[in-house]
Design a protein around this motif. Structure first.
Motif, PDB file in Angstrom:
ATOM      1  N   MET A 164       0.834  -1.198   0.000  1.00 32.64           N
ATOM      2  CA  MET A 164       0.000   0.000   0.000  1.00 32.64           C
ATOM      3  C   MET A 164       0.873   1.254   0.000  1.00 32.64           C
ATOM      4  O   MET A 164       0.588   2.233  -0.699  1.00 32.64           O
ATOM      5  CB  MET A 164      -0.941  -0.031   1.200  1.00 32.64           C
ATOM      6  N   ALA A 165       1.938   1.242   0.794  1.00 29.38           N
ATOM      7  CA  ALA A 165       2.849   2.383   0.824  1.00 29.38           C
ATOM      8  C   ALA A 165       3.478   2.612  -0.549  1.00 29.38           C
ATOM      9  O   ALA A 165       3.624   3.759  -0.993  1.00 29.38           O
ATOM     10  CB  ALA A 165       3.935   2.162   1.879  1.00 29.38           C
ATOM     11  N   ARG A 166       3.836   1.536  -1.228  1.00 27.33           N
ATOM     12  CA  ARG A 166       4.401   1.679  -2.568  1.00 27.33           C
ATOM     13  C   ARG A 166       3.366   2.250  -3.532  1.00 27.33           C
ATOM     14  O   ARG A 166       3.671   3.098  -4.375  1.00 27.33           O
ATOM     15  CB  ARG A 166       4.905   0.313  -3.031  1.00 27.33           C
ATOM     16  N   LEU A 210       9.974   4.604   0.644  1.00 26.85           N
ATOM     17  CA  LEU A 210      10.494   3.396   1.283  1.00 26.85           C
ATOM     18  C   LEU A 210      10.976   2.426   0.224  1.00 26.85           C
ATOM     19  O   LEU A 210      10.395   2.346  -0.867  1.00 26.85           O
ATOM     20  CB  LEU A 210       9.409   2.730   2.136  1.00 26.85           C
ATOM     21  N   VAL A 211      12.006   1.668   0.557  1.00 30.76           N
ATOM     22  CA  VAL A 211      12.570   0.667  -0.346  1.00 30.76           C
ATOM     23  C   VAL A 211      12.593  -0.672   0.379  1.00 30.76           C
ATOM     24  O   VAL A 211      13.021  -0.753   1.539  1.00 30.76           O
ATOM     25  CB  VAL A 211      13.984   1.072  -0.809  1.00 30.76           C
ATOM     26  N   LEU A 212      12.147  -1.700  -0.295  1.00 27.47           N
ATOM     27  CA  LEU A 212      12.026  -3.039   0.284  1.00 27.47           C
ATOM     28  C   LEU A 212      13.333  -3.808   0.170  1.00 27.47           C
ATOM     29  O   LEU A 212      14.005  -3.757  -0.870  1.00 27.47           O
ATOM     30  CB  LEU A 212      10.923  -3.810  -0.452  1.00 27.47           C
ATOM     31  N   TRP A 257      10.221  -3.847  -5.890  1.00 23.67           N
ATOM     32  CA  TRP A 257      11.664  -3.647  -5.706  1.00 23.67           C
ATOM     33  C   TRP A 257      12.148  -2.305  -6.227  1.00 23.67           C
ATOM     34  O   TRP A 257      13.354  -2.057  -6.242  1.00 23.67           O
ATOM     35  CB  TRP A 257      12.425  -4.774  -6.396  1.00 23.67           C
ATOM     36  N   ALA A 258      11.267  -1.437  -6.633  1.00 27.10           N
ATOM     37  CA  ALA A 258      11.691  -0.133  -7.145  1.00 27.10           C
ATOM     38  C   ALA A 258      12.571   0.581  -6.130  1.00 27.10           C
ATOM     39  O   ALA A 258      12.230   0.666  -4.944  1.00 27.10           O
ATOM     40  CB  ALA A 258      10.479   0.721  -7.489  1.00 27.10           C
TER      41      ALA A 258
END
Length: 283
Positions: free
Chosen positions: A64-66, A72-74, A275-276
């Motif tokens: 949802m954040a993406r 943020l980066v995963l 993964w962006a």
């Protein structure tokens, strides 16, 4: 903290204990662990304020954040995963005897966006023919992503209401308790055979559902990729499974599809979108 120690919010598990205790450490990346319990209370501050340099985060919250372009980066670091069916309870003497009985029923869940709820709603639709909109979801909290609004088939419980008390009083037909499943002889699991339900999910999809991963602030991935790589190395040295982007593609793909199906995302999301921003060569 950008140049010095990183502030990190991470739950205590057997595979993170050595890292939190400082037994696994690196001069290249000092870590200052924030005490947040339960760890889910770290998710909203990380999404809304980027309060930490790195944080544990539920997969539904991250997707949802993406979707709403939070910075943020995963990382491919899974700190919590489990089969979910043992988390949903009903009254032992109530009308719900099996998952199919949930159609048209009132189901309590901390928040509609809760990751355990997302996985269970997906299983209900896929394996039992009960779609999200076939039930009435009674929630107690907002989503961690502030832009999100619950769908029409969800409603908010009265202020101060207690989910367990509502279930036992018959105001709810079932409820999802996440990690904190009450041991109460008046209650039982909706799935009569929880281990068999987990094996069935594994047979269909080939993985154990992912609950929590780790994220970092986007600015670190852009400016300090070596430190991001060092954090992932430390997590793995402490005992977090050394998974890759490819390893996690099935879980991310299914989670993204089910989030979209359930009204948690504004539209479809391809697994690679998760993964962006993660620098090449990491994970």
């Amino acid at each position: 903290m950008t140049d010095g120690a990183w502030a990190v919010a991470l739950g205590s598990y057997p595979h993170t204990a050595r890292l939190i205790a400082g037994e696994v450490a690196s001069p290249a990346l000092p870590l200052a662990f924030e005490r947040v319990a339960p760890i889910s209370k770290a998710f909203a501050p990380m999404v809304r304020e980027a309060r930490f340099d790195a944080s544990e985060m539920a997969i539904a919250t991250f997707l949802m954040a993406r979707a709403w372009d939070k910075p943020l980066v995963l990382l491919p670091a899974v700190v919590a995963r489990r089969f979910q069916e043992g988390s949903m309870l009903c009254r032992a003497d109530g009308p719900v005897r099996r998952p199919e009985d949930l159609a048209g029923r009132r189901i309590g869940v901390r928040a509609y966006s809760q990751t355990t709820g997302m996985w269970l709603r997906g299983v209900l639709a896929e394996a039992h023919g009960v779609r999200s909109q076939d039930c009435r979801w009674v929630t107690f909290e907002d989503a961690h992503v502030p832009e999100y609004r619950d769908p029409p088939w969800a409603e908010r419980a009265a202020k101060g209401a207690d989910m367990l008390a509502m279930l036992k009083a018959g105001e709810l037909d079932a409820a999802i308790f996440g990690n904190d499943v009450p041991a109460d002889p008046a209650l039982r699991t909706v799935w009569p055979d929880v281990p068999a339900a987990g094996r069935a999910f594994q047979a269909r999809h080939g993985f154990e559902p992912v609950n929590h991963l780790v994220v970092v602030r986007r600015e670190h991935a852009e400016r300090s990729p070596a430190r991001v790589a060092e954090l992932l190395r430390l997590l793995r040295e402490a005992g977090v499974p050394a998974l890759t982007r490819a390893d996690l593609a099935p879980a991310l793909g299914l989670a993204a599809r089910w989030c979209a199906d359930q009204g948690l995302l504004p539209g479809p999301m391809a697994p690679e979108q998760a993964w962006a921003g993660l620098p090449e060569g990491i994970g």
